[in-house]
Design a protein around this motif. Sequence first.
Motif, PDB file in Angstrom:
ATOM      1  N   ILE A 166       0.725  -1.147  -0.124  1.00  0.00           N
ATOM      2  CA  ILE A 166      -0.020   0.034   0.100  1.00  0.00           C
ATOM      3  C   ILE A 166       0.855   1.093  -0.100  1.00  0.00           C
ATOM      4  CG2 ILE A 166      -1.647   1.318   1.199  1.00  0.00           C
ATOM      5  CD1 ILE A 166      -2.755  -1.413   2.277  1.00  0.00           C
ATOM      6  N   VAL A 167       0.858   2.196  -1.017  1.00  0.00           N
ATOM      7  CA  VAL A 167       1.616   3.323  -1.393  1.00  0.00           C
ATOM      8  C   VAL A 167       0.429   4.404  -1.277  1.00  0.00           C
ATOM      9  CG1 VAL A 167       3.196   4.526  -2.781  1.00  0.00           C
ATOM     10  CG2 VAL A 167       3.439   1.983  -2.455  1.00  0.00           C
ATOM     11  N   GLN A 168       0.659   5.472  -0.510  1.00  0.00           N
ATOM     12  CA  GLN A 168      -0.127   6.680  -0.714  1.00  0.00           C
ATOM     13  C   GLN A 168       0.192   7.779  -1.868  1.00  0.00           C
ATOM     14  OE1 GLN A 168      -0.208   7.580   3.589  1.00  0.00           O
ATOM     15  NE2 GLN A 168      -2.408   7.244   3.286  1.00  0.00           N
ATOM     16  N   GLY A 169       1.615   7.615  -2.051  1.00  0.00           N
ATOM     17  CA  GLY A 169       1.779   8.678  -2.909  1.00  0.00           C
ATOM     18  C   GLY A 169       2.173  10.055  -2.322  1.00  0.00           C
ATOM     19  N   HIS A 170       2.335   9.927  -0.992  1.00  0.00           N
ATOM     20  CA  HIS A 170       2.580  10.929   0.088  1.00  0.00           C
ATOM     21  C   HIS A 170       4.140  10.734   0.506  1.00  0.00           C
ATOM     22  CE1 HIS A 170      -1.857  11.076   0.883  1.00  0.00           C
ATOM     23  NE2 HIS A 170      -1.518  11.528  -0.271  1.00  0.00           N
ATOM     24  N   VAL A 171       5.158  11.362  -0.179  1.00  0.00           N
ATOM     25  CA  VAL A 171       6.406  11.397   0.240  1.00  0.00           C
ATOM     26  C   VAL A 171       6.762  11.858   1.588  1.00  0.00           C
ATOM     27  CG1 VAL A 171       8.783  12.057  -0.566  1.00  0.00           C
ATOM     28  CG2 VAL A 171       7.056  11.569  -2.032  1.00  0.00           C
ATOM     29  N   ASP A 172       7.437  10.824   2.280  1.00  0.00           N
ATOM     30  CA  ASP A 172       7.816  11.283   3.689  1.00  0.00           C
ATOM     31  C   ASP A 172       9.261  12.003   3.714  1.00  0.00           C
ATOM     32  OD1 ASP A 172       5.581   9.983   5.261  1.00  0.00           O
ATOM     33  OD2 ASP A 172       6.536   7.986   4.628  1.00  0.00           O
ATOM     34  N   GLY A 173      10.100  11.750   3.034  1.00  0.00           N
ATOM     35  CA  GLY A 173      11.406  12.454   2.994  1.00  0.00           C
ATOM     36  C   GLY A 173      12.096  12.062   1.612  1.00  0.00           C
ATOM     37  N   VAL A 174      13.366  12.770   1.503  1.00  0.00           N
ATOM     38  CA  VAL A 174      14.173  12.626   0.565  1.00  0.00           C
ATOM     39  C   VAL A 174      15.459  11.642   0.909  1.00  0.00           C
ATOM     40  CG1 VAL A 174      15.410  13.533  -1.527  1.00  0.00           C
ATOM     41  CG2 VAL A 174      13.096  14.469  -0.752  1.00  0.00           C
ATOM     42  N   GLY A 175      15.803  10.785   0.312  1.00  0.00           N
ATOM     43  CA  GLY A 175      17.190  10.105   0.458  1.00  0.00           C
ATOM     44  C   GLY A 175      18.234  10.241  -0.646  1.00  0.00           C
ATOM     45  N   THR A 176      19.215   9.939  -0.638  1.00  0.00           N
ATOM     46  CA  THR A 176      20.358  10.086  -1.509  1.00  0.00           C
ATOM     47  C   THR A 176      21.046   8.680  -1.768  1.00  0.00           C
ATOM     48  OG1 THR A 176      20.881  12.484  -0.639  1.00  0.00           O
ATOM     49  CG2 THR A 176      22.723  11.092  -2.206  1.00  0.00           C
ATOM     50  N   ILE A 177      21.319   8.364  -3.011  1.00  0.00           N
ATOM     51  CA  ILE A 177      21.774   7.201  -3.818  1.00  0.00           C
ATOM     52  C   ILE A 177      23.475   7.355  -2.697  1.00  0.00           C
ATOM     53  CG2 ILE A 177      22.799   5.851  -5.349  1.00  0.00           C
ATOM     54  CD1 ILE A 177      19.614   5.797  -5.040  1.00  0.00           C
ATOM     55  N   LEU A 178      23.660   6.478  -2.128  1.00  0.00           N
ATOM     56  CA  LEU A 178      25.060   6.139  -1.626  1.00  0.00           C
ATOM     57  C   LEU A 178      25.949   5.441  -2.106  1.00  0.00           C
ATOM     58  CD1 LEU A 178      23.845   6.049   2.292  1.00  0.00           C
ATOM     59  CD2 LEU A 178      24.664   8.057   0.995  1.00  0.00           C
ATOM     60  N   GLU A 179      25.593   4.328  -2.528  1.00  0.00           N
ATOM     61  CA  GLU A 179      26.589   3.233  -3.193  1.00  0.00           C
ATOM     62  C   GLU A 179      25.531   2.416  -3.730  1.00  0.00           C
ATOM     63  OE1 GLU A 179      30.261   0.340  -1.573  1.00  0.00           O
ATOM     64  OE2 GLU A 179      28.661   1.121  -0.225  1.00  0.00           O
ATOM     65  N   ARG A 180      26.307   1.820  -5.248  1.00  0.00           N
ATOM     66  CA  ARG A 180      25.589   0.652  -5.788  1.00  0.00           C
ATOM     67  C   ARG A 180      26.616  -0.309  -5.858  1.00  0.00           C
ATOM     68  NH1 ARG A 180      21.127   2.996  -9.278  1.00  0.00           N
ATOM     69  NH2 ARG A 180      20.752   0.792  -9.755  1.00  0.00           N
ATOM     70  N   THR A 181      26.091  -1.628  -5.385  1.00  0.00           N
ATOM     71  CA  THR A 181      27.136  -2.911  -5.579  1.00  0.00           C
ATOM     72  C   THR A 181      26.501  -3.749  -6.449  1.00  0.00           C
ATOM     73  OG1 THR A 181      28.063  -2.501  -3.178  1.00  0.00           O
ATOM     74  CG2 THR A 181      28.301  -4.727  -4.289  1.00  0.00           C
ATOM     75  N   PRO A 182      26.891  -3.815  -7.656  1.00  0.00           N
ATOM     76  CA  PRO A 182      26.522  -4.708  -8.787  1.00  0.00           C
ATOM     77  C   PRO A 182      26.875  -6.396  -8.459  1.00  0.00           C
ATOM     78  CG  PRO A 182      28.406  -3.714  -9.576  1.00  0.00           C
ATOM     79  CD  PRO A 182      28.345  -3.359  -8.195  1.00  0.00           C
TER      80      PRO A 182
ATOM     81  N   ARG B  27      20.756   4.978   7.047  1.00  0.00           N
ATOM     82  CA  ARG B  27      20.537   4.386   5.747  1.00  0.00           C
ATOM     83  C   ARG B  27      19.843   2.915   5.847  1.00  0.00           C
ATOM     84  NH1 ARG B  27      26.338   2.439   3.538  1.00  0.00           N
ATOM     85  NH2 ARG B  27      26.765   4.685   3.808  1.00  0.00           N
ATOM     86  N   PHE B  28      19.672   2.568   4.368  1.00  0.00           N
ATOM     87  CA  PHE B  28      19.273   1.158   4.357  1.00  0.00           C
ATOM     88  C   PHE B  28      19.544   0.611   2.871  1.00  0.00           C
ATOM     89  CE2 PHE B  28      16.181   4.073   2.539  1.00  0.00           C
ATOM     90  CZ  PHE B  28      15.656   3.380   1.151  1.00  0.00           C
ATOM     91  N   THR B  29      19.508  -0.628   2.874  1.00  0.00           N
ATOM     92  CA  THR B  29      19.874  -1.166   1.495  1.00  0.00           C
ATOM     93  C   THR B  29      18.590  -2.086   0.813  1.00  0.00           C
ATOM     94  OG1 THR B  29      20.654  -3.246   2.292  1.00  0.00           O
ATOM     95  CG2 THR B  29      22.172  -1.530   2.016  1.00  0.00           C
ATOM     96  N   VAL B  30      18.592  -1.972  -0.505  1.00  0.00           N
ATOM     97  CA  VAL B  30      17.626  -2.742  -1.240  1.00  0.00           C
ATOM     98  C   VAL B  30      18.453  -3.480  -2.090  1.00  0.00           C
ATOM     99  CG1 VAL B  30      15.636  -1.357  -0.812  1.00  0.00           C
ATOM    100  CG2 VAL B  30      17.196  -0.712  -2.783  1.00  0.00           C
ATOM    101  N   SER B  31      17.796  -4.545  -2.924  1.00  0.00           N
ATOM    102  CA  SER B  31      18.282  -5.252  -3.869  1.00  0.00           C
ATOM    103  C   SER B  31      17.543  -5.199  -5.064  1.00  0.00           C
ATOM    104  CB  SER B  31      18.549  -6.885  -3.554  1.00  0.00           C
ATOM    105  OG  SER B  31      19.463  -7.023  -2.636  1.00  0.00           O
ATOM    106  N   LEU B  32      18.170  -4.826  -6.331  1.00  0.00           N
ATOM    107  CA  LEU B  32      17.130  -4.486  -7.161  1.00  0.00           C
ATOM    108  C   LEU B  32      17.393  -5.682  -8.329  1.00  0.00           C
ATOM    109  CD1 LEU B  32      17.907  -0.615  -7.781  1.00  0.00           C
ATOM    110  CD2 LEU B  32      16.133  -1.910  -6.462  1.00  0.00           C
ATOM    111  N   ILE B  33      16.457  -6.407  -8.938  1.00  0.00           N
ATOM    112  CA  ILE B  33      16.431  -7.406  -9.848  1.00  0.00           C
ATOM    113  C   ILE B  33      16.601  -6.398 -11.272  1.00  0.00           C
ATOM    114  CG2 ILE B  33      15.392  -8.900  -8.243  1.00  0.00           C
ATOM    115  CD1 ILE B  33      12.936  -8.670 -10.063  1.00  0.00           C
TER     116      ILE B  33
END
Length: 206
Positions: free
Chosen positions: A103-119, A160-166
């Motif tokens: 469930i996504v409301q489309g109400h942004v809570d804040g802005v983050g910055t891409i810190l690092e990408r690990t392929p 910070r947090f991390t996510v994995s992108l397929i």
Amino acid sequence: MFTGIVEELGTVASLEDQGDALRLTIAASTVLEDVKHGDSIAVNGCCLTVTEVSTGSTGGSSTWTADVMQETLDKTSLRGVAPGDVVNLERAVTPQTRLGGHIVQGHVDGVGTILERTPSEHWEVVAISLPAELARYVVDKGSIAVDGVSLTVVSAGEDRFTVSLIPETLARTTLGRKRDGDLVNLETDIIAKHVERLLGTNGGAR
């Protein structure tokens, strides 16, 4: 309401500065198939209202327009968009829509910055900065919307947090194009915020 499943990538066609607002026009196709004035479309996770639709002539692009208030510009990454930028688009859900994300409301809570990408061979781990006031809503294996994309948190920290992108996510959303230092819109899980409110903690001592 949205599900965080991006339907298509649109392109910013034009911007009109109105002083305390921005008139944003985006070229698209899929999200315009059944659109009408007053409908909601999420742009990089920001819920915007359709105020105008222009159907292109043969070979031309169809566009839609929304008015972006100063509050939205102040609180989201839309303040930095420019003509030619690619954006994630999703129409609001209907009662028949599969809830493929969360469930996504489309109400942004804040802005983050891409810190690092690990392929890796089959996915890519992305680290994103997390505003301190949002950290309590982000947990390992929980849900978060990043630029309107429903993702599962791999690891959550205080800043910070991390996510994995397929490969599918990398190819079909703007997250495959983001680089270190780029801004992204964050929306945390609304359920966590409701639970906090009901328990009366409001981020204080537990």
